[in-house]
Design a protein around this motif. Structure first.
Motif, short mmCIF file in Angstrom:
data_model
loop_
_atom_site.label_atom_id
_atom_site.label_comp_id
_atom_site.label_asym_id
_atom_site.label_seq_id
_atom_site.Cartn_x
_atom_site.Cartn_y
_atom_site.Cartn_z
N UNK A 158 0.85 -1.18 0.00
CA UNK A 158 0.00 0.00 0.00
C UNK A 158 0.89 1.24 0.00
N UNK A 159 0.54 2.22 -0.82
CA UNK A 159 1.24 3.51 -0.84
C UNK A 159 0.25 4.59 -0.45
N UNK A 160 0.61 5.39 0.55
CA UNK A 160 -0.24 6.48 1.03
C UNK A 160 0.28 7.79 0.47
N UNK A 161 -0.56 8.53 -0.25
CA UNK A 161 -0.16 9.80 -0.85
C UNK A 161 -1.19 10.87 -0.51
N UNK A 162 -0.80 12.11 -0.73
CA UNK A 162 -1.72 13.21 -0.48
C UNK A 162 -0.96 14.50 -0.29
N UNK A 163 -1.71 15.58 -0.14
CA UNK A 163 -1.11 16.89 0.10
C UNK A 163 -0.58 16.96 1.53
N UNK A 164 0.21 17.98 1.86
CA UNK A 164 0.74 18.10 3.21
C UNK A 164 -0.35 18.22 4.27
N UNK A 165 -0.10 17.58 5.40
CA UNK A 165 -0.91 17.76 6.61
C UNK A 165 -2.35 17.29 6.47
N UNK A 166 -2.58 16.24 5.67
CA UNK A 166 -3.92 15.67 5.59
C UNK A 166 -4.07 14.45 6.50
N UNK A 167 -2.99 14.07 7.22
CA UNK A 167 -3.10 13.00 8.21
C UNK A 167 -2.57 11.65 7.77
N UNK A 168 -1.61 11.62 6.84
CA UNK A 168 -1.10 10.34 6.33
C UNK A 168 -0.38 9.55 7.42
N UNK A 169 0.54 10.19 8.13
CA UNK A 169 1.31 9.48 9.17
C UNK A 169 0.40 9.04 10.32
N UNK A 170 -0.53 9.90 10.69
CA UNK A 170 -1.47 9.56 11.77
C UNK A 170 -2.31 8.35 11.38
N UNK A 171 -2.74 8.31 10.12
CA UNK A 171 -3.53 7.17 9.64
C UNK A 171 -2.74 5.87 9.75
N UNK A 172 -1.49 5.86 9.31
CA UNK A 172 -0.71 4.62 9.33
C UNK A 172 -0.44 4.17 10.76
N UNK A 173 -0.18 5.10 11.67
CA UNK A 173 -0.02 4.71 13.07
C UNK A 173 -1.29 4.06 13.61
N UNK A 178 -4.46 -1.03 15.00
CA UNK A 178 -5.62 -1.91 14.82
C UNK A 178 -5.20 -3.26 14.25
N UNK A 179 -4.29 -3.27 13.28
CA UNK A 179 -3.98 -4.48 12.53
C UNK A 179 -2.96 -5.40 13.15
N UNK A 180 -2.13 -4.88 14.06
CA UNK A 180 -1.10 -5.70 14.70
C UNK A 180 -1.53 -6.00 16.13
N UNK A 181 -1.62 -7.28 16.47
CA UNK A 181 -2.07 -7.67 17.81
C UNK A 181 -1.06 -7.25 18.87
N UNK A 182 -1.57 -6.91 20.05
CA UNK A 182 -0.70 -6.55 21.15
C UNK A 182 -0.29 -5.09 21.10
N UNK A 183 0.49 -4.65 22.09
CA UNK A 183 0.96 -3.26 22.11
C UNK A 183 1.81 -2.95 20.88
N UNK A 184 1.52 -1.86 20.22
CA UNK A 184 2.24 -1.48 19.00
C UNK A 184 2.83 -0.09 19.18
N UNK A 185 4.14 0.00 19.04
CA UNK A 185 4.80 1.28 19.19
C UNK A 185 4.44 2.21 18.03
N UNK A 186 4.41 3.50 18.31
CA UNK A 186 4.15 4.49 17.27
C UNK A 186 5.30 4.47 16.28
N UNK A 187 5.00 4.17 15.03
CA UNK A 187 6.06 3.98 14.04
C UNK A 187 6.49 5.28 13.39
N UNK A 188 5.60 6.24 13.28
CA UNK A 188 5.89 7.46 12.54
C UNK A 188 5.66 8.69 13.42
N UNK A 189 6.57 9.63 13.32
CA UNK A 189 6.39 10.89 14.02
C UNK A 189 5.38 11.75 13.27
#
Length: 423
Positions: A158-173, A178-189
């Motif tokens: 999957x490739x996530x694209x869009x204009x600046x500040x539309x929430x791409x990194x927040x979406x992937x976190x 949701x998709x990985x079981x157990x505690x999941x560290x924040x991957x993206x700042x």
């Protein structure tokens, strides 16, 4: 009641296209060769303005090389699993995700989905808000269902694209959580400032079984926002949602356009700005008078008791980005029966006139019809702008001409050197 809402005078749009955006735009075609699903994020408040047409050429080539999308068109927001049965061809899905659905009126979402399905049948439309776990779960289920519908591929990319500040990194976190079981560290700042993500991320795992991976990408702004009033309005809209550096605009210009838009969406909304306005406060169209009244209510005064319009404008913009957006989203849909004609709107991109006859049958079908008309007008304007060279600034045009001259000179030099060696 407001009988006339004047359009504000807006400044010439600035150019903000850092080098990392150009670098990613050049990388996009090669990235798409190993991409199965494109998640294109847009802001629900600017469903048309947040389209980046620079993506379209690469995306259309990607679709044609992969045979296009064989699935039925339409919205997926109310249908979480409408994907095709298993096939053995390449996967090619484009899902347009409109973030911040809680900041647009609910009454317009379904008509907008139907209008998009009619005008852009190759795009799936999904509305979400990252603070609603149900939305994230539905989007995660879509990606998992695509992977399950194509068991012949070892993993879904999957490739996530869009204009600046539309929430791409927040979406992937959120999807990882949701998709990985157990505690999941924040991957993206993440950051509320546009342009924070500057490089393509490493591959992120969004699901274990079936395996789903994704890349986060830098937000890419349009190299040139356009000429005239259209370009000026486009720039102010993007600045209001913090999609472009706010420091490139004076806050009074942003406040002027924001007041205009709130009056179009709901004339009473400008009278309901907090800080306890008097109950009989009428709607206002003059931004100077509005900011004076707001500064007095908030006790933002300069020496001598003069209202501080700049501070009031900053407060007004920040208020709208948070609780004020929720107020605008609660604006009623029904037109007033005591006016012959008046303006209505949805988000900041849709605006139409409702006459007396239409007011008697103002329902979802009529709203969809009005929205389709707005989309048609948007597409016509984009085509006309492209014909007139509105997508390229005079500076960029001069640079392009110089690059062409240098390229021709290099070809001639190479030909002369080859001729000398052949003697």
């Amino acid at each position: 009641m407001l009988t006339h809402i004047p359009f504000p005078v807006l400044p010439v749009p600035p150019s903000w296209f850092p080098g990392h955006m150009l670098q990613f735009a050049r990388m996009l075609p090669s990235l798409l060769t190993r991409t199965d699903v494109v998640l294109e994020l847009r802001d629900a408040r600017l469903p048309l303005t947040s389209i980046n047409r620079n993506f379209e050429g690469a995306l259309q080539k990607w679709r044609s090389e992969r045979g296009g999308n064989k699935a039925d068109s339409g919205s997926v927001a109310a249908m979480p699993t409408p994907f095709p049965s298993a096939s053995f061809g390449p996967v090619c899905e484009r899902i347009v995700v409109f973030n911040k659905r809680d900041l647009v009126p609910q009454w317009g979402i379904e008509p907008f989905q139907k209008a998009m399905a009619a005008k852009y049948p190759d795009q799936r439309v999904f509305f979400a808000s990252w603070n609603r776990p149900r939305d994230i779960k539905m989007l995660n289920d879509m990606l998992v269902n695509i992977a399950k519908s194509n068991p012949h591929i070892p993993e879904l990319n999957v490739l996530v694209v869009g204009m600046p500040n539309v929430g791409k990194s927040t979406l992937l976190n959120a999807l990882r959580n949701i998709g990985i079981a157990g505690p999941t560290a924040k991957a993206l700042r993440t950051s509320s400032q546009p342009g924070f993500t500057r490089v393509l991320s490493t591959r992120l795992k969004l699901s274990m079984d079936p395996p789903v991976y994704s890349f986060d990408s830098p937000g890419v702004m349009l190299p040139f926002l356009g000429n005239g009033d259209k370009g000026a309005e486009r720039g102010v809209k993007l600045a209001l949602i913090a999609g472009i550096k706010e420091g490139l605009y004076d806050v009074e210009s942003l406040a002027s356009y924001l007041l205009y838009r709130l009056n179009v969406l709901d004339p009473a909304s400008s009278a309901r700005v907090p800080a306890h306005p008097p109950p009989d406060t009428p709607p206002m169209t003059d931004v100077s008078a509005f900011l004076d009244a707001l500064a007095l209510r908030l006790r933002m005064l300069k020496r001598g008791g003069i209202p501080d319009q700049a501070r009031a404008a900053v407060w007004f913009i920040n208020w709208w980005r948070t609780e004020g957006g929720l107020l605008a989203a609660a604006a009623p849909n029904a037109p007033r029966a005591d006016a012959q004609t008046h303006r209505r709107g949805w988000g900041f991109d849709f605006e139409w006139t409702v006459d007396t006859a239409e007011a008697q049958r103002y329902d979802a079908a009529l709203v969809q019809q009005k929205m389709e008309g707005c989309i048609d007008a948007f597409e016509r304007a984009a085509v006309q702008e492209a014909r007139e060279g509105g997508g390229v600034s005079s500076t960029q045009e001069r640079k392009l001409i110089r690059e062409q001259v240098l390229a021709k000179r290099a070809v001639r030099t190479k030909a002369r050197l080859a001729a000398r060696r052949g003697r």
